[in-house]
Design an enzyme around this catalytic site. Structure first.
Site, mmCIF file in Angstrom:
data_model
loop_
_atom_site.group_PDB
_atom_site.id
_atom_site.type_symbol
_atom_site.label_atom_id
_atom_site.label_comp_id
_atom_site.label_asym_id
_atom_site.label_seq_id
_atom_site.Cartn_x
_atom_site.Cartn_y
_atom_site.Cartn_z
ATOM 1 N N CYS A 411 41.467 65.060 -11.419
ATOM 2 C CA CYS A 411 42.812 64.477 -11.417
ATOM 3 C C CYS A 411 42.837 63.406 -12.494
ATOM 4 C CB CYS A 411 43.192 63.937 -10.040
ATOM 5 S SG CYS A 411 42.182 62.567 -9.493
ATOM 6 N N HIS A 550 9.254 40.662 -17.893
ATOM 7 C CA HIS A 550 8.732 41.231 -16.650
ATOM 8 C C HIS A 550 8.435 42.719 -16.765
ATOM 9 C CE1 HIS A 550 12.842 42.602 -16.537
ATOM 10 N NE2 HIS A 550 12.586 43.353 -15.491
#
Length: 642
Positions: A411, A550
């Site tokens: 849609c 990290h």
């Protein structure tokens, strides 16, 4: 039944797409614009034949392949239906509903008879040519039924319309709430069709009768526009303010990642009135905000009604329609005042609820914390490409392959799918490739919120499905000759990989983090480290050293890419406790130091120091973990890839 109604809602977008052209022609031809009557008449040529347009558009939407034969059958069907009903009872007027009925039936008949075969002497009438014939016969029967029975539902609809149109603040408020609450299941288009194109009548100066709120407003009905005006403050001010609140409430290190997206969808809402890209960013992550949004929409509708504001649109309530229809509106400047106040309310309420209740709006999702920063940087062979053909491959892969899709539709902003096995769908991957949300309906249905480019994506996906292949051409993701070689099948022997730290080796599924445990970032294993220095497990080079230190990305000599993510949620430490010992593009050998970590500090500040080691660019290869338990740094025989 829900799936059936959703198909109607989706199919309504075909005829609704004609409205901007009609509205533009009607406005440009009026006296206060260009004063060219035939241009206005041309626009009304669309608005006064909406039942025919709806029949054609819905039939195409229901047809399995969008065939023109289905569209022709829809046109034939509505002409037969309305002609038959008029001959029986000229007082019956089904409005656009006759087009909806005809389009649905024509589309379903097309799917049933498009390949029907007859004996040779009747073969000319077989296949798609038979569809308009059978549709006309069915509509003759229905015209007889509706000609005698429709008078009763027509009375009910008229009574309902009169109540809504004459209930004042209550009527527009109820409509505002329902309009937003029905969006998640895609049924708002069905209700909008009745309000916009069917309820209420107005006779123009030329004696022409027009129906529906939009048609009546554009043609000068002094009573029309109350059910449209209240949307302008929401779409131009309220939802953009909600985007600002979500940006302000996002975690500091995520603002850059979500800021561009929120700005673009806010501008889309402000300019065009297309709001689903915004609404789907919080609709399922934080349903409470969506309920608040529905209530505030009703407040806007009621406020506009009480201040006697009438305004309208041909497409949606954005700035473009606001300016286009400004001169025929009543008290349009009040909408700006309402919008400013409503925008402030949206911002304060959204920000307060997001922060105080820790709602998971964009930039605050726990499970997406690492995906936004890392998955597109290191080793993602399926990273989004600019062309829709490549993106179609990515979506098909995340949906479990083309064989897992029973039907594919779309849609305005979302893919509508029926799945064979919905459990095969990788929702995290879909979001990684640009989807803004995923909605499960019933047992098999799935909706993937893409945005206003969904049509191009859906077409590309259908092409891949029709041609029976999913893998993109090699050039889809090729950036240079080196990256091209990296996607060849590759292997990692037991000696090619050494353990980067001393500690306890464990399967990836034992990692206490859903993103890694479910292999959303790729297969691998994990280690609970004991030493403060991580070393290179392979011979190759450093691809990426993350700013927060990290994590580090490596590329082995054969192109295999490896992500070492030290600890869980350690991105929030912003580099504190980590010391990088290498730089990007630096060549490394097995055992070379990469990162030094203050393990005691990280253990105190982060949920865990368990370190996932992920192979991020594998395709058909299999990762086998041969050893678990405690092992020494530099040991081999831990893992192989074949």
């Amino acid at each position: 039944m829900l799936n059936f109604l959703q198909r109607i809602g989706k199919s309504l977008m075909f005829p609704i797409a004609t409205l901007p052209a009609a509205a533009l022609l009607v406005r440009l031809g009026m006296e206060d614009m260009l004063d060219i009557p035939f241009v206005t008449a041309a626009g009304n040529g669309i608005l006064t034949n909406l039942s025919l347009i709806f029949a054609i558009g819905i039939a195409m939407g229901f047809a399995k392949d969008g065939s023109g034969a289905a569209a022709l059958a829809g046109a034939v069907g509505v002409l037969v239906l309305e002609g038959g009903i008029g001959a029986i009872n000229e007082n019956i007027n089904m409005g656009v509903f006759s087009g909806i009925v005809s389009g649905v039936i024509a589309g379903m008949l097309y799917n049933r008879f498009y390949d029907v075969k007859f004996p040779e002497f009747l073969s000319f009438f077989g296949g798609k040519r038979f569809v308009p014939i059978i549709t006309s016969l069915v509509m003759v029967a229905l015209s007889f039924v509706f000609g005698y029975l429709w008078v009763y539902p027509q009375n009910v609809l008229d009574a309902t319309a009169n109540w809504i149109l004459n209930a004042g603040e209550l009527g527009v408020g109820v409509y505002g709430v329902l309009n937003r609450l029905l969006i998640p299941v895609g049924l708002h288009h069905v209700m909008n069709t009745l309000i916009w194109f069917d309820f209420g009548t107005f006779t123009t100066e030329s004696g022409e009768v027009v129906r529906g709120e939009i048609n009546r407003f554009l043609n000068g009905d002094p009573e029309a526009g109350h059910f449209l005006a209240g949307f302008f403050p929401v779409m131009m001010f309220g939802l953009p303010a909600a985007c600002l609140a979500m940006y302000a409430a996002a975690k500091k290190h995520r603002k850059a990642a979500v800021g561009g997206m929120l700005l673009s969808i806010a501008l889309t809402s402000f300019l065009t009135g297309v709001t689903e890209p915004i609404e789907f960013t919080f609709m399922f992550l934080s349903p409470l905000l969506y309920v608040v949004h529905a209530i505030l929409t009703a407040v806007s509708m009621v406020a506009a009604f009480m201040l006697d504001v009438r305004h309208g649109f041909g497409f949606s309530a954005g700035l473009i329609d606001y300016l286009l229809n400004y001169s025929i509106a009543e008290n349009p400047l009040m909408l700006i005042l309402i919008g400013v106040v409503l925008g402030a309310v949206y911002f304060v309420v959204f920000y307060f609820l997001i922060v105080k209740l820790d709602l998971k709006t964009p930039g605050r999702e726990d499970e997406e914390e690492d995906l936004v920063e890392e998955t597109q940087e290191v080793g993602q062979p399926n990273k989004p490409a600019n062309d829709y053909d490549a993106k179609a491959y990515q979506y098909l892969e995340a949906l479990g392959g083309s064989e897992n899709i029973k039907s594919l539709d779309y849609c305005t902003t979302r893919l509508r799918l029926q799945m064979s096995d919905r459990e095969k769908v990788n929702e995290a991957a879909l979001r990684r490739y640009g989807a803004r949300g995923v909605m499960k309906v019933g047992k098999q249905n799935l909706q993937v919120i893409v945005g206003t480019t969904v049509e191009f994506l859906a077409d590309a996906m259908r092409k891949r499905m029709d041609q029976r292949y999913e893998a993109p051409p090699e050039t889809d993701f090729k950036e240079d000759e080196q990256s091209d070689k990296s996607y060849n099948s590759r292997e990692l022997s037991a000696e090619d990989f050494v353990l980067p730290n001393e500690g306890t080796v464990m399967p990836l599924e034992d990692v206490p983090d859903e993103v890694f445990a479910q292999q959303m970032m790729g297969p691998g294993f994990a280690i609970d480290p004991e030493k403060d220095t991580f070393t290179s497990p392979v011979n190759g080079k450093v691809v990426q050293v993350f700013p927060t230190k990290h994590a580090i990305g490596l590329e082995a000599d054969d192109g295999m890419e490896i992500l070492i993510h030290i600890g869980l949620d350690t991105v929030q430490l912003k580099g504190e406790g980590f010391e990088t010992l290498v730089e990007a593009n630096q060549t490394v050998k097995q055992g070379d130091p990469l990162i030094r970590v203050d393990l005691d500090f990280v253990k105190r500040k982060a949920p865990s120091v368990v370190t996932p080691i992920i192979f991020t660019n594998l395709e058909n290869e299999t990762v086998t973990l041969h050893q678990t338990g405690r092992h020494s740094q530099g040991e081999t025989g831990i893992v192989t890839v074949q």
